[in-house]
Design an enzyme around this catalytic site. Structure first.
Site, short mmCIF file in Angstrom:
data_model
loop_
_atom_site.label_atom_id
_atom_site.label_comp_id
_atom_site.label_asym_id
_atom_site.label_seq_id
_atom_site.Cartn_x
_atom_site.Cartn_y
_atom_site.Cartn_z
N TRP A 151 0.83 -1.20 0.00
CA TRP A 151 0.00 0.00 0.00
C TRP A 151 0.87 1.26 0.00
O TRP A 151 1.34 1.69 1.06
CB TRP A 151 -0.91 0.01 1.23
CG TRP A 151 -1.89 -1.12 1.20
CD1 TRP A 151 -3.10 -1.11 0.56
CD2 TRP A 151 -1.78 -2.39 1.83
NE1 TRP A 151 -3.72 -2.32 0.74
CE2 TRP A 151 -2.94 -3.12 1.51
CE3 TRP A 151 -0.80 -3.00 2.62
CZ2 TRP A 151 -3.16 -4.41 1.96
CZ3 TRP A 151 -1.01 -4.28 3.06
CH2 TRP A 151 -2.18 -4.99 2.73
N HIS A 166 -7.22 2.03 1.78
CA HIS A 166 -8.31 1.08 1.51
C HIS A 166 -9.47 1.40 2.45
O HIS A 166 -9.33 2.21 3.37
CB HIS A 166 -7.85 -0.37 1.67
CG HIS A 166 -7.00 -0.63 2.89
ND1 HIS A 166 -6.29 -1.78 3.08
CD2 HIS A 166 -6.75 0.13 3.99
CE1 HIS A 166 -5.64 -1.72 4.23
NE2 HIS A 166 -5.90 -0.58 4.79
N ARG A 192 -3.80 6.01 -3.37
CA ARG A 192 -2.53 5.29 -3.45
C ARG A 192 -1.49 6.21 -4.07
O ARG A 192 -1.77 6.86 -5.08
CB ARG A 192 -2.65 4.03 -4.31
CG ARG A 192 -3.61 2.99 -3.78
CD ARG A 192 -3.01 2.09 -2.71
NE ARG A 192 -4.04 1.31 -2.05
CZ ARG A 192 -4.47 0.12 -2.44
NH1 ARG A 192 -3.91 -0.47 -3.49
NH2 ARG A 192 -5.41 -0.51 -1.79
N GLN A 206 -13.51 2.18 -3.42
CA GLN A 206 -13.50 0.80 -3.01
C GLN A 206 -14.77 0.53 -2.22
O GLN A 206 -15.37 1.45 -1.65
CB GLN A 206 -12.29 0.57 -2.09
CG GLN A 206 -11.66 -0.78 -2.27
CD GLN A 206 -10.41 -0.94 -1.42
OE1 GLN A 206 -10.39 -0.54 -0.26
NE2 GLN A 206 -9.39 -1.53 -1.98
N VAL A 249 -6.78 -10.98 6.63
CA VAL A 249 -7.64 -12.16 6.51
C VAL A 249 -6.79 -13.43 6.49
O VAL A 249 -5.62 -13.40 6.14
CB VAL A 249 -8.51 -12.12 5.23
CG1 VAL A 249 -9.59 -11.06 5.34
CG2 VAL A 249 -7.66 -11.94 4.00
N ALA A 291 -14.54 -10.91 5.05
CA ALA A 291 -14.44 -9.52 4.60
C ALA A 291 -14.02 -9.55 3.14
O ALA A 291 -13.38 -10.50 2.70
CB ALA A 291 -13.40 -8.78 5.44
#
Lengths: 323, 686
Positions: A151, A166, A192, A206, A249, A291
């Site tokens: 990122w 994000h 970004r 997003q 995740v 997610a």
């Protein structure tokens, strides 16, 4: 009766109201034939009177009716004639209606919101100016760790703040204030720090999704995402999950959708990492969740066949007026 | 990273699936294969190794291990036994590590009897498949080992080292080194270096020093296979801007058991060209060996998280294929609510496996996500709570598009050059992408003016709106708010643009259920500071609802317009949308229309030019009573036929009762009161 037929013919051959009036007067005017005959009926014998009077009365009635009929025929055909004179060229263009245009990203967001709302997801939002904690630390992305390099980040001068990279920080913010079951989407602008080209820009949209309950599973995620993509792109899309990595995740996967050009990467997803639950103040033993994050610009570009992401932020009305 | 199919095949006795088939298997279960390219007798696979597996899979051996699990084949280990390599016989070199955290393991062999030569053809071929030019047997081996096993190696010419000591420490500010590629570097404080008795000889983990490099006359070498601290290598590589293949591998860390294996393999390869080389000294500094990891899992949780019904036997099979060891904790018995419980021994090369969820991912991906059947989630059926901001935002957009305005999205950052337009400090980025994106926007107006300027080439009349976040600092507070702007320009708006935009603002607020608002021509000091500069000083108003600022309306200041190169005039209204959505109201009470006729009377007043319409309205309202239902200004005129400095205001006054038909006498009475009050203001009623 022969007499009547002759008169009717005469009436119906009248070509305008004036001629018709002449014919009427000829029979029923002050000196009209039938009028005169009726007036002179008193001169007849009782027997002749009895026979002749009803005949004349009926003749008068028939003439009056026929004249009236003919007169309305003549009137309406005259009006029609007049309307024909008001001819318009219907192939000439219509007057331009001045309605405005909603931005394509607005339209995609509204569509996506609608689908998820119908699936029982609440829409939540978070700040675009974020702290390092919500954007990275709480999402299991440690400082000085190579995973943070994915990122590229805009930082604020003299402040501990950054432009969120994000929409995932909204997960943490929401879980801090709410207990499961959780079913939310969080759409929004993200940033970004990277060179822009036709498919990358320094800002884009997003949509984050989060569902937490006692026993959420990968199988549940597959059902939800399949339903979403099917509703967005039309019936029965074909999707596949393949392994991927996002620090927040575990397991993590990428979702591909089958399209005319083969498999296309659509979104990243996974089962919420226990460290993320901990950061939000949950006991990870008690909860399971999935997610996902979808790039909305990419979806707009796919749906409308837009070949350069930068058009979305150009403010060019030649582009915007097409939506 | 690019992988050679033939190289991968060399780890197996059985033949691998065809390249395309292998790519498909890897994509679905391990890593995405982005491309398969035929190259001579080989196929090159471009594999996107995930960042959490960079520590073990940026090497052919690592990917071969994945393939072994996916195809259920047995892996041949390329390393020979240590015994064949001979004993150490000399003590030529002493290595010291200043701070153990810089280098958790330092392994090196001093090798005598080296003869520099060309590598054998098969090594050259492998290097060619990695697009690496062959250099010499020693240098080629260091590259080969990195691509095969993932361990970066470095070779020093032993005879070029001054003294018998090497020291590993952090560089000091101001120290310099010329690296192998001939480039000179100023080493920062984060770089790890190796020095001999008199100078720096290696930028550890990143690039070797030119002063001790191998050349055609090299006879004795030090083969170094160390593990350096990942975080420091990452920082130094970033700071120096050198991202070598070695540095990338160090940044991600790797199995600490790898260095001796790598050296054994290196010696084996060296013997192909130098059969007589001798290892004369082995150095291995490894003070705290890597601990093995054990993780407890139970079959119930595995199946619950995946949404599957995978058997205990199948899970065991999958994990063993991946090199995990399994011990049953429940003696093979099923426990209520847990199923079978296991302890999993994690292989040393799997630094990424720390928790049960990591183990479950291994089971899930090898089992195959395509084999997991979708199951609709179960839960209570509840209508989601409405997000008010989202709801009102959508309503506002519909109103504006109904007025004929088109929506734009602009960047959240504005150019450095626009700072001077603001009388308050802007929030500045530390690392803007360019001067064009230096500050966060405090208002939406600049973006919309830019759009008007660029669209003027194609459109005469332009009506735009935007909704988006704005940012500014108020005292110590950083504020992020949502604003809503609409702006218009065009020939037909030249004279009445202000009233047009005001009319839209008026209807916009009413449509959002906000009725208690007014346009205030007085700007407070605060108003002046935050948005006064943007507007024409005599054609602007603050919009207040419940006496609070909710936005402003006005003609854009000609100076601002000329900066954007906009000709003509632009009128705009910008709102704080957080305040609008908080005040917006969906409830609405129906007012029954009166059954009785309305009586309309006109009245014209001659007032001084500076008199505001609102003053006349207030005067009329002060005496008119409830029967005056509406006042409508239908003409405002100044100029010819009127005395100098005066203007004429003409109103329709609409009288109506909801109880009876009004008589002209009743209306006359009110009219005379109105006339009287207007005349008391010294205005002429005409």
């Amino acid at each position: 009766m022969e007499e009547l037929d002759k008169i009717k013919k005469e009436i119906n051959s009248a070509s305008d109201l004036k001629e018709l009036d002449g014919i009427y007067k000829k029979y029923l005017g002050k000196k009209g034939e039938v009028a005169l005959a009726l007036r002179s009926i008193g001169d007849l014998s009782e027997r002749e009177k009895k026979e002749r009077a009803p005949q004349l009365q009926s003749l008068k009635k028939e003439i009056e009716e026929e004249v009236l009929k003919r007169s309305s025929e003549l009137k309406s055909s005259g009006a029609e004639e007049a309307l024909r004179g008001e001819w318009l060229d219907v192939t000439a263009p219509g007057k331009k209606a001045e309605l405005g245009h909603l931005h394509p990203l607005t339209q995609i967001q509204q569509k996506v919101n609608e689908i998820f709302s119908s699936l029982g997801f609440e829409i939540v939002e978070g700040p675009e100016l974020e702290t390092e904690w919500y954007n990275f630390d709480a999402l299991n992305i440690p400082k000085d760790h190579p995973s943070r390099d994915i990122w590229d980040t805009f930082w604020m001068q003299d402040k501990e703040l950054l432009l969120r990279t994000h929409t995932s920080p909204v997960q943490i913010r929401h879980m801090e204030k709410h207990q499961p079951p959780i079913r939310i989407i969080a759409p929004g602008r993200v940033f970004r720090h990277e060179a822009s080209d036709a498919s990358h820009d320094i800002q884009f949209y997003q949509l984050e999704g989060l569902m937490v309950d006692k026993d959420m599973s990968v199988a549940n995620f597959k059902a939800v995402i399949n339903e979403f993509l099917s509703q967005l792109f039309g019936e029965n899309v074909k999707i596949r999950l393949r392994p991927s990595f996002f620090p927040f995740v575990e397991p993590g996967f990428e979702v591909d959708m089958y399209g005319p050009k083969g498999w296309m990467e659509m979104l990243g997803a996974g089962m919420v990492h226990p460290n993320v639950f901990k950061a939000a103040g949950y006991n990870p033993v008690n909860w399971q969740g999935f997610a996902f994050g979808i790039g909305l610009d990419r979806i707009a570009m796919m749906k409308y066949k837009i070949d350069d992401i930068r058009l979305l932020y150009s403010g060019d009305l030649r582009f915007l007026k097409q939506f | 990273m690019k992988f050679s199919y033939n190289w991968l095949q060399s780890f197996f006795s059985e033949s691998l699936p065809e390249p395309e088939k292998l790519a498909e298997l890897l994509t679905m279960h391990s890593f995405e294969v982005e491309e398969v390219e035929k190259k001579d007798e080989d196929h090159i696979l471009a594999i996107d190794i995930l960042p959490n597996r960079a520590h073990d899979c940026l090497s052919h051996l690592g990917v071969a291990k994945e393939i072994a699990a996916l195809t259920d084949s047995k892996l041949k280990n390329p390393s020979p036994g240590l015994a064949r390599l001979g004993r150490e016989s000399k003590k030529l070199l002493q290595v010291d590590i200043q701070d153990k955290s810089l280098c958790p393991r330092y392994t090196a062999y001093v090798v005598e009897g080296v003869k520099i030569a060309d590598s054998p053809e098969w090594i050259k071929e492998r290097l060619a498949s990695m697009n690496q030019k062959p250099i010499s047997n020693i240098v080629d081996i260091t590259n080969y080992i990195m691509w095969e096993l993932g361990q970066p190696l470095h070779a020093f010419d032993f005879d070029k080292i001054n003294g018998a000591n090497m020291n590993i420490r952090l560089a000091k500010q101001g120290e310099k080194l010329e690296t192998l590629d001939g480039a000179a570097h100023d080493l920062g404080a984060d770089a790890i270096i190796i020095e001999d008795e008199s100078r720096i000889i290696d930028l550890a983990g990143i690039k070797g020093g030119a002063n001790t490099q191998i050349d055609s006359s090299t006879k004795t070498i030090i083969f170094q296979a160390a593990i350096f601290d990942a975080a420091r290598i990452r920082k130094a590589a970033q700071k120096l801007g050198i991202k070598t293949d070695a540095a990338v591998r160090y940044m991600h860390g790797f199995d600490q058991n790898l260095p001796p294996q790598a050296l054994e393999r290196a010696i084996e390869l060296l013997r192909e060209t130098n059969p007589k080389v001798k290892i004369v000294q082995k150095i291995d500094i490894y003070p705290s060996p890597q601990k093995s990891k054990k993780i407890a899992i139970d079959t119930r949780y595995v199946n619950s998280l995946l949404g599957t019904d995978i058997s205990k036997k199948k899970m065991k099979q999958i994990l063993e294929k991946l090199g995990f060891g399994l011990t049953s904790l429940t003696g093979g018995f099923k426990i209520k609510d847990l199923g079978f419980k296991f302890t999993v021994d994690v292989p040393a090369y799997r630094l990424d496996i720390d928790a049960a969820q990591d183990v479950i991912e291994e089971i899930g991906r090898i089992y195959g996500y395509e084999n997991i059947k979708p199951i609709a989630p179960q839960g209570t059926l509840a209508v989601p709570r409405r997000n008010e901001q989202v709801f009102w935002r959508s309503r506002a957009r519909d109103i504006l598009s109904g007025f004929g305005f088109s929506e734009v999205y602009n960047y959240s950052m504005i150019p450095k050059s626009q700072e001077e337009d603001y009388a308050f400090p802007l929030l500045e980025l530390t690392n803007p992408i360019s001067d064009e994106f230096q500050y966060l926007r405090p208002w939406l107006m600049h973006g919309v003016l830019k759009n008007i300027a660029s669209n003027k080439k194609y459109f005469e009349a332009i009506k735009l709106f935007e909704i988006g976040r704005v940012f500014f600092q108020e005292g110590e507070d950083i504020r992020e708010e949502e604003n809503f702007i609409f702006a218009l320009t065009g020939k037909e708006n030249a004279a009445n643009g202000f009233y047009e935009v005001k009319g839209y603002a008026d209807e916009f607020l009413k449509k959002l259920g906000i009725n208690d608002f007014y346009f205030d021509p007085t700007f407070s000091e605060e108003d002046e500071k935050y948005h006064g500069l943007l507007l024409h000083p005599a054609r602007r108003a603050i919009i207040r609802a419940d006496n609070n600022f909710v936005g402003f309306v006005g003609e854009v200041h000609p100076d601002i317009l000329s900066k954007f190169g906009v000709e003509g005039k632009v009128y705009c209204a910008e709102f704080n949308f957080d305040k609008i959505s908080a005040a917006a109201e969906e409830e609405h009470i129906y007012q029954k229309p009166s059954k009785y006729p309305e009586v309309v009377r006109d009245i014209a007043v001659l007032v001084p030019r500076g008199t505001m319409v609102v003053e006349a309205l207030n005067a009329i309202n002060s005496v008119s009573g409830p029967l005056l239902r509406d006042i409508d200004l239908f003409d405002m005129f100044e100029g010819e036929n009127l005395p100098e400095g005066m203007k004429n205001l003409a109103f329709h006054l609409i009288f109506q009762s909801d109880k009876k038909t009004l008589t002209s006498q009743e209306v006359d009475e009110i009219m005379s009161k109105i006339t009287k009050v207007l005349e008391e203001n010294l205005w002429e009623v005409r």
